[in-house]
Design a protein around this motif. Structure first.
Motif, PDB file in Angstrom:
ATOM      1  N   GLN A  65     -64.417  -9.837  91.090  1.00 30.51           N
ATOM      2  CA  GLN A  65     -65.822  -9.709  90.680  1.00 30.51           C
ATOM      3  C   GLN A  65     -65.929  -9.241  89.223  1.00 30.51           C
ATOM      4  O   GLN A  65     -66.787  -9.702  88.484  1.00 30.51           O
ATOM      5  N   LYS A  66     -65.045  -8.324  88.828  1.00 30.01           N
ATOM      6  CA  LYS A  66     -65.052  -7.832  87.443  1.00 30.01           C
ATOM      7  C   LYS A  66     -64.569  -8.920  86.488  1.00 30.01           C
ATOM      8  O   LYS A  66     -65.095  -9.061  85.392  1.00 30.01           O
ATOM      9  N   ARG A  92     -67.906 -14.648  74.730  1.00 29.87           N
ATOM     10  CA  ARG A  92     -68.003 -16.074  74.408  1.00 29.87           C
ATOM     11  C   ARG A  92     -68.067 -16.288  72.900  1.00 29.87           C
ATOM     12  O   ARG A  92     -67.426 -17.186  72.353  1.00 29.87           O
ATOM     13  N   ILE A 135     -66.149  -4.766  79.372  1.00 33.96           N
ATOM     14  CA  ILE A 135     -66.772  -5.561  80.441  1.00 33.96           C
ATOM     15  C   ILE A 135     -66.220  -5.157  81.809  1.00 33.96           C
ATOM     16  O   ILE A 135     -66.976  -4.937  82.748  1.00 33.96           O
ATOM     17  N   GLN A 159     -64.979 -12.055  86.862  1.00 32.71           N
ATOM     18  CA  GLN A 159     -66.059 -13.030  86.732  1.00 32.71           C
ATOM     19  C   GLN A 159     -67.082 -12.578  85.692  1.00 32.71           C
ATOM     20  O   GLN A 159     -67.718 -13.414  85.046  1.00 32.71           O
ATOM     21  N   LEU A 160     -67.227 -11.278  85.488  1.00 34.23           N
ATOM     22  CA  LEU A 160     -68.132 -10.767  84.460  1.00 34.23           C
ATOM     23  C   LEU A 160     -67.699 -11.214  83.061  1.00 34.23           C
ATOM     24  O   LEU A 160     -68.529 -11.372  82.169  1.00 34.23           O
ATOM     25  N   GLY A 216     -66.632 -14.107  82.218  1.00 36.32           N
ATOM     26  CA  GLY A 216     -67.196 -15.438  81.990  1.00 36.32           C
ATOM     27  C   GLY A 216     -68.687 -15.423  81.716  1.00 36.32           C
ATOM     28  O   GLY A 216     -69.235 -16.375  81.182  1.00 36.32           O
ATOM     29  N   GLU A 217     -69.339 -14.317  82.047  1.00 36.23           N
ATOM     30  CA  GLU A 217     -70.784 -14.207  81.854  1.00 36.23           C
ATOM     31  C   GLU A 217     -71.157 -13.501  80.549  1.00 36.23           C
ATOM     32  O   GLU A 217     -72.325 -13.407  80.212  1.00 36.23           O
ATOM     33  N   SER A 218     -70.178 -13.008  79.822  1.00 38.56           N
ATOM     34  CA  SER A 218     -70.439 -12.213  78.619  1.00 38.56           C
ATOM     35  C   SER A 218     -70.674 -13.100  77.392  1.00 38.56           C
ATOM     36  O   SER A 218     -69.796 -13.853  76.974  1.00 38.56           O
ATOM     37  N   GLU A 219     -71.861 -12.952  76.811  1.00 41.31           N
ATOM     38  CA  GLU A 219     -72.169 -13.681  75.573  1.00 41.31           C
ATOM     39  C   GLU A 219     -71.327 -13.161  74.414  1.00 41.31           C
ATOM     40  O   GLU A 219     -70.906 -13.929  73.556  1.00 41.31           O
ATOM     41  N   CYS A 279     -63.155  -7.112  76.232  1.00 42.63           N
ATOM     42  CA  CYS A 279     -62.761  -7.361  77.629  1.00 42.63           C
ATOM     43  C   CYS A 279     -62.761  -6.065  78.432  1.00 42.63           C
ATOM     44  O   CYS A 279     -63.263  -6.027  79.558  1.00 42.63           O
TER      45      CYS A 279
END
Length: 91
Positions: free
Chosen positions: A23-24, A35, A79, A26-27, A29-32, A76
């Protein structure tokens, strides 16, 4: 032999405590912010080099002297392990 490897195949019992829950991860991949950092071609080349290196440990030590790589690693970590609220200075 036909099944793909699992995390348990590569982590010893002592290393298990360093494991990051899915779950962590996956966070990430959601971080602008993350990215945005990954758009940098120099950082992408550093990461590719680490991924393909035989001696990842010594290469990581070298790259942890690179400000861009440290910025990526810090992002990283923020997050997957957000700083404790009491350690944050009020603005």
């Amino acid at each position: 032999a036909d099944s793909p490897w699992s995390v348990e195949d590569i982590l010893s019992e002592d290393e298990e405590q360093d494991r990051v829950p899915l779950q962590k991860l996956q966070l990430l991949g959601e971080s602008e912010e993350l990215r945005s950092l990954l758009l940098n071609p120099h950082l992408r080349q550093l990461l590719l080099t680490v991924d393909q290196a035989a001696d990842k440990s010594s290469l990581m030590k070298k790259y942890m002297q690179e400000p861009l790589f440290v910025e990526f690693a810090d992002c990283c970590l923020r997050i997957v392990e957000p700083p404790e609220k009491e350690n944050i200075l009020p603005e």
